[in-house]
Design an enzyme around this catalytic site. Structure first.
Site, mmCIF file in Angstrom:
data_model
loop_
_atom_site.group_PDB
_atom_site.id
_atom_site.type_symbol
_atom_site.label_atom_id
_atom_site.label_comp_id
_atom_site.label_asym_id
_atom_site.label_seq_id
_atom_site.Cartn_x
_atom_site.Cartn_y
_atom_site.Cartn_z
ATOM 1 N N GLU A 36 68.611 67.524 -4.679
ATOM 2 C CA GLU A 36 69.857 67.377 -3.906
ATOM 3 C C GLU A 36 70.730 66.479 -5.013
ATOM 4 O O GLU A 36 71.928 66.550 -4.668
ATOM 5 C CB GLU A 36 69.619 66.170 -2.817
ATOM 6 C CG GLU A 36 70.641 65.811 -2.175
ATOM 7 C CD GLU A 36 70.423 65.211 -0.802
ATOM 8 O OE1 GLU A 36 70.913 64.533 -0.218
ATOM 9 O OE2 GLU A 36 69.238 65.758 -0.177
ATOM 10 N N LYS A 37 70.150 65.887 -6.177
ATOM 11 C CA LYS A 37 71.028 65.158 -7.069
ATOM 12 C C LYS A 37 70.371 65.027 -8.270
ATOM 13 O O LYS A 37 69.136 65.227 -8.402
ATOM 14 C CB LYS A 37 71.149 63.529 -6.404
ATOM 15 C CG LYS A 37 69.752 62.924 -6.118
ATOM 16 C CD LYS A 37 70.236 61.563 -5.545
ATOM 17 C CE LYS A 37 70.710 61.615 -3.930
ATOM 18 N NZ LYS A 37 69.648 61.931 -3.204
ATOM 19 N N ASP A 73 66.762 66.353 0.108
ATOM 20 C CA ASP A 73 66.194 65.196 0.795
ATOM 21 C C ASP A 73 65.327 65.843 2.100
ATOM 22 O O ASP A 73 65.775 66.720 2.700
ATOM 23 C CB ASP A 73 67.196 64.380 1.097
ATOM 24 C CG ASP A 73 67.250 63.356 0.024
ATOM 25 O OD1 ASP A 73 66.592 63.252 -0.952
ATOM 26 O OD2 ASP A 73 68.526 62.448 0.063
ATOM 27 N N ASP A 105 65.360 65.516 5.272
ATOM 28 C CA ASP A 105 65.962 65.321 6.489
ATOM 29 C C ASP A 105 67.048 66.277 6.993
ATOM 30 O O ASP A 105 67.015 67.364 5.999
ATOM 31 C CB ASP A 105 66.685 64.081 6.511
ATOM 32 C CG ASP A 105 67.834 63.884 5.613
ATOM 33 O OD1 ASP A 105 68.095 64.944 4.944
ATOM 34 O OD2 ASP A 105 68.238 62.833 5.424
ATOM 35 N N TYR A 128 61.145 57.279 0.720
ATOM 36 C CA TYR A 128 62.676 58.036 0.946
ATOM 37 C C TYR A 128 63.056 56.819 2.082
ATOM 38 O O TYR A 128 62.789 56.537 3.196
ATOM 39 C CB TYR A 128 62.410 59.132 1.678
ATOM 40 C CG TYR A 128 63.583 59.857 2.044
ATOM 41 C CD1 TYR A 128 64.606 59.970 1.142
ATOM 42 C CD2 TYR A 128 63.917 60.050 3.304
ATOM 43 C CE1 TYR A 128 65.701 60.779 1.566
ATOM 44 C CE2 TYR A 128 65.095 60.564 3.913
ATOM 45 C CZ TYR A 128 66.165 61.016 2.682
ATOM 46 O OH TYR A 128 67.198 61.525 3.364
ATOM 47 N N ARG A 140 66.332 56.999 3.735
ATOM 48 C CA ARG A 140 67.028 57.651 5.039
ATOM 49 C C ARG A 140 66.265 58.063 5.972
ATOM 50 O O ARG A 140 66.121 59.125 6.625
ATOM 51 C CB ARG A 140 68.010 58.843 4.579
ATOM 52 C CG ARG A 140 69.288 58.111 3.706
ATOM 53 C CD ARG A 140 70.132 59.167 3.038
ATOM 54 N NE ARG A 140 71.177 58.830 2.573
ATOM 55 C CZ ARG A 140 71.498 58.361 1.326
ATOM 56 N NH1 ARG A 140 70.127 58.488 0.595
ATOM 57 N NH2 ARG A 140 72.615 57.927 0.678
#
Length: 790
Positions: free
Chosen positions: A7-8, A102, A104, A322, A324
């Site tokens: 993701e990043k 991530d 989610d 994590y 979030r």
């Protein structure tokens, strides 16, 4: 070749470290023996703007609304074009792809939308990373899942994104246009979650402004039992005189009289009810992001965005899991990690955490360990990586402390206490008291602090005081025992206003949205749902409301206070957008979508219908503030004071769509005198299709679109029909002067404005007189053989 798409960049780097080396750095990706690792920068694709569907939408027009795409478009973000090209080239070369977004629904969509955009048909696996330490990454890499297992999670995220687009793009335009018609500048942003959140603050502020403190009186008495004295509180009967609608005693004379009555001691008191029960309070659950944000806000005054950013830093430093997460439970498989985590905390350079960790019992297994409650992620806890607190910032130390404290609590016993409730009858009046005797402090030992009061807000202090009353020490008694009245007193108290929202308490309100839902059935249904917004977006939504100047921060506690723009917007919007009922139900639907129930098509069809209905309502809306005057003609604009050649007058802000004008009288628009009675012009003939008048008895009051129209506009319209004036000229007084049927004279002064001269005008049904000072003056007079009837 296996391709990991993170993701990043920071996540990509951590994944590469855990693959077989050496790691070769390239532009936008890393090469290892186990595969290539590349990354996105968050969402590198964005949803197309309305004008990117059709150029005509660049100009905001009410008639274009609602804008509902038939085929949804995604656009490569300008700042991410280079990285997107790198990802595309690597996908073309890959044999297998590992989705490393991530864990989610937003992280799922973020990588899936890139694969969908490129129409990727290659096999895709999913790695779920709840922590970035080496052991966690290697463990997750051995347990890759088929990405198709998460299709419903992607659908839920996609449905949310498109619903937000429909509401945001259309209603922001609709209500900004309504604001412009009312002469107001700026963009009035409307959001599916943002707007009901703003409405919570606006309503709370109005509660405060309307609040009027009420004085009331409480009575407490001391009773003596053979085993000791205790205090009890008087409870009034429903029939007691001097009570308000909330059963509070508001008459001081009655309070005095009752104290005098009790002091007579004409009879003994009696214990009429005695209840004693053992209560157990389970360990508090570890943190989700929201619960962490709320507690950090109360204890340290941190705003939600700061808590999220800090938790993200701890995650990237591999110290916590994590951040979030919307889950407060832990998987059974991680119970075996507890020994190492607690050993690390036992040796930490923080005295309290170390002391607490020493007392942990690994045989204790709290309710937090529950696989049935786990979705893609679990609660936020410390990892097995050792931490040096001195190397962290103050914010990082404090957030880590809270996370570790909650984790340690899982290995302490439950809190056990005896709760006693007693009712006393004395002189036909009821007194009650309660007590609590702690049998086992258990996990609450971690949360009993000497400096507790410093971390409490007003609501917490109230709860704390109530708890202290429950902890009163009571003598041993039983039902039927007699007690003797010793003394009593009454205290004057005042009702307290509700507390303003802070960022953390507003976030808690978003999470516990059922408390603010109007519909009783919906309230029940949503009590166990996750509220409105997501763990990752709630803080951003509140921050955006401040940035857009809908909310301001005031005082040391940074209370959220609505601005004038907030009041204007919330007052203009219908309940469907300002109350959270609809939004909360949609969140419930999105949650169901993630579990495979319902379809994205059905959800978006309902959203489109909802959007269309609200756009229609917006066209009929006028954004009127206090001390403003709604235009009585178009009902969409407001009357604005203007300065003309002949002085001040009032005109509609919705010009040129509306030409309403009226005179100024003592700084106010003379609206009443613009309502004209056309008794003598009843015979004016209009086409049957021209629905510009209604009959009222023998009078005809002319209207346009069911609203008021000035006499001069009617005259101008008639002459325009005859002379074929251009539309811009038909409302002007000047062309009428050129009309052969119009005669100007300076002989007669207008008696209304006392500035203009009267002109004799020949209409279809005869002559009449009107003021030359139009549009500032709209006076008309009958004609009597060439003389105005004044």
């Amino acid at each position: 070749m296996r391709l990991y798409i993170a993701e990043k960049p920071s996540m990509g780097a951590e994944i590469a470290k855990c693959l077989t080396g050496p790691v070769q750095r390239k532009d936008g990706y890393l090469i290892t023996k186990d595969g290539i690792v590349t990354w996105a920068f968050g969402h590198i694709l964005r949803q197309a703007e309305p004008e990117e569907y059709n150029a005509k939408y660049k100009n905001w027009k009410a008639e274009d609304l609602p804008i509902i795409p038939k085929q949804w478009k995604m656009i490569i973000d300008e700042s991410c074009k280079k990285q997107f090209g790198i990802i595309k080239n690597l996908i073309d070369k890959a044999d297998e792809i590992v989705h490393a977004g991530d864990p989610d629904r937003e992280g799922q969509l973020l990588i899936d939308e890139v694969l969908d955009y490129l129409n990727c048909q290659k096999p895709v696996k999913r790695i779920l990373l709840n922590a970035l330490d080496e052991e966690s990454i290697k463990k997750a890499n051995k347990d890759l899942r088929d990405n198709r297992d998460f299709l419903n999670l992607k659908k839920s995220a996609l449905a949310r994104a498109r619903a937000d687009w429909l509401i945001g793009m259309n209603l922001s335009r609709a209500y900004t246009l309504a604001a412009r018609r009312a002469g107001k500048k700026g963009v009035f942003a409307v959001g599916r979650v943002k707007t009901p959140t703003l409405a919570l603050v606006v309503r709370r502020e109005r509660e405060l402004k309307d609040f009027k403190p009420v004085d009331y009186f409480t009575i407490k008495a001391i009773f003596a039992h053979q085993n000791g004295e205790f205090s009890a509180t008087w409870k009034p009967k429903d029939t007691q005189a001097g009570l308000d609608f909330e059963n509070r005693l508001i008459d001081e004379n009655i309070a005095k009289a009752l104290i005098g009555k009790f002091a007579q001691k004409t009879e003994a008191g009696k214990i009429i009810a005695y209840q004693k029960a053992q209560k157990k309070e389970a360990q508090r659950l570890p943190f989700s992001l929201s619960s962490l944000q709320v507690l950090a806000g109360k204890k340290y005054g941190y705003d939600p965005q700061l808590v999220l950013d800090t938790a993200q830093k701890l995650y990237e430093k591999k110290l916590t899991t994590y951040p979030r997460s919307d889950c407060e439970y832990l998987p059974q498989s991680q119970f075996s990690d507890a020994k190492i985590i607690l050993q690390n905390l036992d040796n930490i350079n923080e005295k309290q955490l170390a002391n607490w960790a020493k007392k942990c019992d690994l045989k204790t297994k709290s309710r937090a360990w529950n696989d049935k409650k786990i979705t893609a992620h679990h609660a936020i806890i410390p990892t097995k990586v050792k931490v040096n607190l001195m190397s962290l910032t103050t914010e990082e130390r404090n957030i880590y402390f809270l996370i570790a404290q909650a984790y340690i609590a899982q290995f302490y016993p439950v809190h056990i206490y005896d709760q006693t409730k007693i009712s006393i009858e004395y002189m036909q009046e009821l007194f009650v008291t309660s007590g609590r005797v702690v049998k086992q402090m258990g996990w609450k030992e971690l949360y009993v602090q000497n400096n507790k009061e410093k971390s409490l807000n007003e609501d917490d202090k109230k709860e704390d005081n109530e708890e202290k009353e429950e902890q009163n020490s009571l003598p041993l008694m039983k039902k039927g025992d007699e007690v003797e009245y010793v003394k009593g007193k009454y205290d004057k108290k005042s009702t307290k206003p509700p507390t303003r929202f802070t960022s953390s308490t507003l976030l808690a309100g978003m999470k516990d949205i059922h408390k603010y839902v109007k519909d009783v059935e919906v309230k029940k249904k949503l009590k166990d749902i996750y509220g409105i917004g997501t763990e990752a977006t709630r803080a951003t939504i509140i921050e955006d409301l401040v940035k857009r100047n809908f909310l301001q921060l005031e005082g040391k506690k940074k209370y959220l206070v609505p601005t004038q723009s907030a009041y204007i917007l919330i007052d203009a919007l219908p309940d469907e957008m300002t109350y959270p009922d609809s939004t909360a139900v949609w969140e419930d639907y999105l949650h169901s979508l993630s579990e495979g129930q319902g379809t994205i098509e059905e959800f978006l069809a309902k959203q489109a219908e909802f959007t269309q209905n609200l756009c229609i309502k917006a066209t009929k809306t006028v954004l009127v503030q206090e001390h403003e005057y709604k235009c009585p003609r178009c009902n969409q604009g407001i009357l604005v004071k203007r300065k003309g050649k002949n002085g001040e007058f009032w005109g509609c802000s919705n010009f040129p769509n509306c030409h309403m004008t009226c005179n100024d009288v003592d700084g106010k628009p003379d609206i009443e005198k613009t309502k004209f009675n056309f008794n003598n012009y009843r015979q004016m003939s209009y086409n049957n299709s021209d629905k510009n008048y209604i009959k009222s008895g023998q009078n005809e009051i002319f209207q346009q679109d069911n609203q008021l129209i000035s006499a001069w506009d009617l005259i101008a319209r008639e002459n325009t029909k005859k002379m074929n004036f251009a539309p811009k000229e038909k409302f002007s007084a000047m062309p009428i002067e050129k009309n052969k049927n119009t005669k100007a004279t300076s002989k007669y002064l207008c008696t209304r404005c006392k500035e203009g001269n009267l002109r004799r005008i020949r209409g279809k049904n005869g002559w009449f007189w009107a003021c030359s000072n139009y549009p500032h003056c709209t006076a008309t007079y009958d004609d009597n053989n060439g003389i105005p009837v004044i």
